[in-house]
Design a protein around this motif. Structure first.
Motif, PDB file in Angstrom:
ATOM      1  N   SER A   1     -30.773  28.072  67.366  1.00  0.00           N
ATOM      2  CA  SER A   1     -31.994  28.340  68.109  1.00  0.00           C
ATOM      3  C   SER A   1     -32.872  27.104  68.092  1.00  0.00           C
ATOM      4  O   SER A   1     -33.018  26.440  67.070  1.00  0.00           O
TER       5      SER A   1
ATOM      6  N   SER B   1     -36.053  30.378  64.961  1.00  0.00           N
ATOM      7  CA  SER B   1     -36.537  31.736  65.194  1.00  0.00           C
ATOM      8  C   SER B   1     -35.935  32.675  64.160  1.00  0.00           C
ATOM      9  O   SER B   1     -35.012  32.325  63.427  1.00  0.00           O
TER      10      SER B   1
ATOM     11  N   VAL C   1     -34.450  38.434  69.007  1.00  0.00           N
ATOM     12  CA  VAL C   1     -35.015  37.174  68.543  1.00  0.00           C
ATOM     13  C   VAL C   1     -36.537  37.243  68.548  1.00  0.00           C
ATOM     14  O   VAL C   1     -37.139  37.794  69.466  1.00  0.00           O
ATOM     15  N   ASP C   2     -37.158  36.675  67.526  1.00  0.00           N
ATOM     16  CA  ASP C   2     -38.608  36.584  67.434  1.00  0.00           C
ATOM     17  C   ASP C   2     -38.972  35.187  66.934  1.00  0.00           C
ATOM     18  O   ASP C   2     -38.668  34.846  65.794  1.00  0.00           O
TER      19      ASP C   2
END
Length: 350
Positions: A257, A261, A348-349
């Protein structure tokens, strides 16, 4: 009245007036010539703008920048005009992420002249010399500066804006500052600002190193048929069937990523993803293991449950682990060929 005498007097008057007018013209012309000569002898202040230049374009767009994809440089073409020795300097201000207003260091932009040297980052506290020279020809002197935007993997996504300023100034006749640096008089410096835009795209992807896995022959006793990457475990603890499991590292996942993340894995398979040969869809269980997340252990095929949470995903594929499969051949399962399509959902965050 004697008319002949009157006519004679009138002719004498006209002749006198013509001579008087001619004399006036001669005197006036002489005065004009004298004033012009005097004016020509007086010094006139020269118009001296100092070095100046033309820029081919004051806006450069690098478009979308994607991690692991080379960014092509953009050229700034400058035509310098000067009647004396000159220098062309540059500076870059810190960039800004348009969506958040976050500042990004100026060293994300590097430069070189004419493609003949290595790229060098801008120093936000100093001017860099791009080119210098002597008096230019009438058409000016061309200088080509290549600019390159190199964003870091940890930089946020969004649209980036930078400003690069160009300064043309004379080398001689400059004042000196306290540090001994030359300072051009304001009227002798010419500067232009070039706006630079780039859009960093976020990247998140996960891969598996195999496209399919075959348990081979299995039975209710958990017999070892020496199938590659399959560990036969005999009867299950409940005594309701034979159990088989994938060997360690036989199915490896990897995620990356940019920017970093947090992610979580969950099952996304349904009964429709099982081609039944008589076995139950949930005879297959799935587990995700890794060093940077919290696993929930084996979960039934159609459960839709989370397999791992709190996974720290970074650039470069440094987040990886095993995808484990466990198959139970229950005592009441008929013989036949079964196929499962394992679907994973990654959240995903940010």
């Amino acid at each position: 009245v004697d008319f002949p005498i009157l006519r004679k007097l009138l002719l004498i008057y006209r002749s006198f007036m013509r001579r008087l007018f001619a004399a006036f013209l001669i005197v006036s012309l002489a005065c004009c010539l004298w004033e012009g000569r005097a004016a020509a002898q007086e010094p006139v202040a020269p118009v001296d703008p100092g070095p100046w230049f033309e820029v081919e374009s004051t806006f450069l767009s690098f478009g979308e920048i994607v991690p692991d994809v080379d960014v092509l440089p953009k050229s700034v073409v400058v035509r310098v005009h000067s009647d004396r020795n000159w220098v062309l300097r540059m500076s870059a201000s810190p960039g800004t992420v348009l969506q958040t207003g976050e500042a990004v260091p100026a060293d994300r932009i590097s430069w070189r002249v004419g493609g003949t040297s290595i790229y060098r980052p801008f120093d936000p506290y100093d001017l860099v010399v791009a080119a210098s020279g002597g008096p230019t020809p009438r058409a000016g002197e061309l200088v080509e500066v290549e600019l390159l935007v190199s964003l870091e993997d940890t930089d946020p996504t969004g649209e980036y804006r930078y400003a690069v300023r160009l300064f043309a100034e004379p080398l001689e006749g400059q004042e000196m500052d306290r540090a001994g640096e030359r300072l051009a008089f304001p009227q002798e410096r010419h500067d232009e600002t070039i706006s630079i835009m780039a859009v960093k795209k976020g990247v998140f992807e996960c891969t598996l190193d195999v496209a399919d896995f075959d348990f081979g022959d299995v039975d209710v006793r958990g017999t070892d048929y020496l199938t590659a990457n399959v560990v036969a475990q005999g009867r299950n603890p409940a005594g309701t069937g034979g159990r088989y499991q994938t060997a360690p590292a036989s199915i490896v996942w990897a995620c990356r990523s940019s920017p970093p993340s947090d992610a979580s894995f969950a099952l996304n398979s349904s009964a429709a993803d099982h081609v039944s040969g008589g076995m139950s869809p949930d005879a297959l269980e799935v587990r995700v293991m890794g060093k940077k997340g919290l696993t929930t252990g084996f979960q039934p095929f159609t459960s839709g449950r989370v397999l791992m949470s709190g996974l720290k995903v970074t650039p470069g594929g440094s987040s990886e682990g095993d995808l484990d499969l466990r198959l139970t051949v229950f005592d009441n399962a008929p013989s036949g060929r079964n196929i499962w399509v394992v679907r994973l959902r990654v959240a995903v965050d940010p």
